[in-house]
Design a protein around this motif. Structure first.
Motif, PDB file in Angstrom:
ATOM      1  N   TYR A  52       0.838  -1.202   0.000  1.00 34.22           N
ATOM      2  CA  TYR A  52       0.000   0.000   0.000  1.00 34.22           C
ATOM      3  C   TYR A  52       0.872   1.250   0.000  1.00 34.22           C
ATOM      4  O   TYR A  52       1.684   1.447   0.894  1.00 34.22           O
ATOM      5  N   ALA A  53       0.682   2.094  -0.999  1.00 34.49           N
ATOM      6  CA  ALA A  53       1.352   3.387  -1.042  1.00 34.49           C
ATOM      7  C   ALA A  53       0.505   4.443  -0.334  1.00 34.49           C
ATOM      8  O   ALA A  53       1.015   5.451   0.139  1.00 34.49           O
ATOM      9  N   TYR A  54      -0.821   4.198  -0.268  1.00 32.28           N
ATOM     10  CA  TYR A  54      -1.745   5.145   0.371  1.00 32.28           C
ATOM     11  C   TYR A  54      -3.039   4.407   0.685  1.00 32.28           C
ATOM     12  O   TYR A  54      -3.506   3.584  -0.105  1.00 32.28           O
ATOM     13  N   VAL A  55      -3.630   4.722   1.861  1.00 33.22           N
ATOM     14  CA  VAL A  55      -4.910   4.145   2.264  1.00 33.22           C
ATOM     15  C   VAL A  55      -5.720   5.237   2.951  1.00 33.22           C
ATOM     16  O   VAL A  55      -5.176   6.004   3.753  1.00 33.22           O
ATOM     17  N   ALA A  56      -7.017   5.321   2.620  1.00 30.49           N
ATOM     18  CA  ALA A  56      -7.896   6.301   3.269  1.00 30.49           C
ATOM     19  C   ALA A  56      -9.319   5.770   3.294  1.00 30.49           C
ATOM     20  O   ALA A  56      -9.699   4.921   2.488  1.00 30.49           O
ATOM     21  N   GLN A  57     -10.109   6.287   4.252  1.00 25.49           N
ATOM     22  CA  GLN A  57     -11.540   6.035   4.283  1.00 25.49           C
ATOM     23  C   GLN A  57     -12.231   7.348   3.951  1.00 25.49           C
ATOM     24  O   GLN A  57     -11.895   8.394   4.525  1.00 25.49           O
ATOM     25  N   LEU A  58     -13.185   7.296   3.032  1.00 18.44           N
ATOM     26  CA  LEU A  58     -13.894   8.489   2.603  1.00 18.44           C
ATOM     27  C   LEU A  58     -15.317   8.448   3.143  1.00 18.44           C
ATOM     28  O   LEU A  58     -15.951   7.396   3.172  1.00 18.44           O
ATOM     29  N   ASP A  59     -15.816   9.597   3.559  1.00 14.86           N
ATOM     30  CA  ASP A  59     -17.183   9.707   4.054  1.00 14.86           C
ATOM     31  C   ASP A  59     -18.132   9.629   2.865  1.00 14.86           C
ATOM     32  O   ASP A  59     -18.183  10.535   2.037  1.00 14.86           O
ATOM     33  N   ASN A  60     -18.895   8.543   2.779  1.00 22.09           N
ATOM     34  CA  ASN A  60     -19.751   8.348   1.609  1.00 22.09           C
ATOM     35  C   ASN A  60     -20.870   9.374   1.510  1.00 22.09           C
ATOM     36  O   ASN A  60     -21.397   9.609   0.437  1.00 22.09           O
ATOM     37  N   SER A  61     -21.234  10.025   2.605  1.00 24.42           N
ATOM     38  CA  SER A  61     -22.307  11.015   2.540  1.00 24.42           C
ATOM     39  C   SER A  61     -21.881  12.255   1.755  1.00 24.42           C
ATOM     40  O   SER A  61     -22.721  13.042   1.338  1.00 24.42           O
ATOM     41  N   GLU A  62     -20.573  12.436   1.548  1.00 26.58           N
ATOM     42  CA  GLU A  62     -20.060  13.583   0.808  1.00 26.58           C
ATOM     43  C   GLU A  62     -19.836  13.271  -0.675  1.00 26.58           C
ATOM     44  O   GLU A  62     -19.439  14.134  -1.434  1.00 26.58           O
ATOM     45  N   ILE A  63     -20.086  12.030  -1.106  1.00 30.55           N
ATOM     46  CA  ILE A  63     -19.771  11.623  -2.475  1.00 30.55           C
ATOM     47  C   ILE A  63     -21.067  11.367  -3.243  1.00 30.55           C
ATOM     48  O   ILE A  63     -21.830  10.465  -2.889  1.00 30.55           O
ATOM     49  N   THR A  64     -21.298  12.154  -4.275  1.00 29.18           N
ATOM     50  CA  THR A  64     -22.463  11.954  -5.127  1.00 29.18           C
ATOM     51  C   THR A  64     -22.066  12.182  -6.573  1.00 29.18           C
ATOM     52  O   THR A  64     -20.955  12.638  -6.859  1.00 29.18           O
ATOM     53  N   LEU A  65     -23.003  11.925  -7.467  1.00 31.13           N
ATOM     54  CA  LEU A  65     -22.776  12.182  -8.879  1.00 31.13           C
ATOM     55  C   LEU A  65     -22.571  13.673  -9.117  1.00 31.13           C
ATOM     56  O   LEU A  65     -21.716  14.085  -9.891  1.00 31.13           O
ATOM     57  N   GLU A  66     -23.335  14.498  -8.409  1.00 34.89           N
ATOM     58  CA  GLU A  66     -23.233  15.941  -8.559  1.00 34.89           C
ATOM     59  C   GLU A  66     -22.040  16.527  -7.798  1.00 34.89           C
ATOM     60  O   GLU A  66     -21.581  17.618  -8.098  1.00 34.89           O
ATOM     61  N   SER A  67     -21.582  15.815  -6.787  1.00 37.07           N
ATOM     62  CA  SER A  67     -20.488  16.309  -5.946  1.00 37.07           C
ATOM     63  C   SER A  67     -19.466  15.191  -5.711  1.00 37.07           C
ATOM     64  O   SER A  67     -19.447  14.561  -4.651  1.00 37.07           O
ATOM     65  N   PRO A  68     -18.609  14.926  -6.709  1.00 33.93           N
ATOM     66  CA  PRO A  68     -17.601  13.872  -6.529  1.00 33.93           C
ATOM     67  C   PRO A  68     -16.587  14.248  -5.447  1.00 33.93           C
ATOM     68  O   PRO A  68     -16.389  15.421  -5.156  1.00 33.93           O
TER      69      PRO A  68
END
Length: 126
Positions: A52-68
């Motif tokens: 692994y060169a990089y690992v992160a967890q992203l908050d899925n509530s902030e990810i949409t089609l309109e707001s990548p």
């Protein structure tokens, strides 16, 4: 990737196809539909040695089609020591997506032009 009815559709891409030491990598993640219950989106960059060169967890509530979600990663450090193909993988529940890019290890140093020597005018004897 085809998605069955009701499944999330997840995509990932990078802003370039080749990077070198110290470059900023912009990773865009798009989640077209959220599932119930909500899950975390994991993002991993895997180096040519399968580490692994990089690992992160992203908050899925902030990810949409309109707001990548755009994640910025700086390509530097010991996990970025090998040139080759790196893989970006994202996962949301059972959905996954990936893309690849080339990384060239080693920084190209700029050429330094030396300053010309300072020539003092001759001193005339008194």
């Amino acid at each position: 990737m085809s998605a069955a009815y009701g499944q999330a559709v997840l995509t990932v891409e990078t802003d370039e196809t080749i990077y070198s030491d110290g470059n900023k990598i912009l990773i865009t993640t798009v989640l077209q539909k959220h599932s119930d219950p909500p899950n975390v989106v994991t993002l991993r960059i895997i180096n040519p040695d399968s580490g692994y060169a990089y690992v992160a967890q992203l908050d899925n509530s902030e990810i949409t089609l309109e707001s990548p979600k755009i994640t910025t990663v700086k390509a530097q450090g010991s996990y970025w020591s090998k040139s080759g193909e790196y893989t970006v993988k994202v996962k949301y529940g059972v959905q996954s997506a990936e893309t690849t890019f080339e990384f060239v290890s080693g920084k190209v140093e700029p050429t330094v032009t030396p300053e010309p020597p300072i020539v003092e005018p001759p001193v005339e004897p008194p």
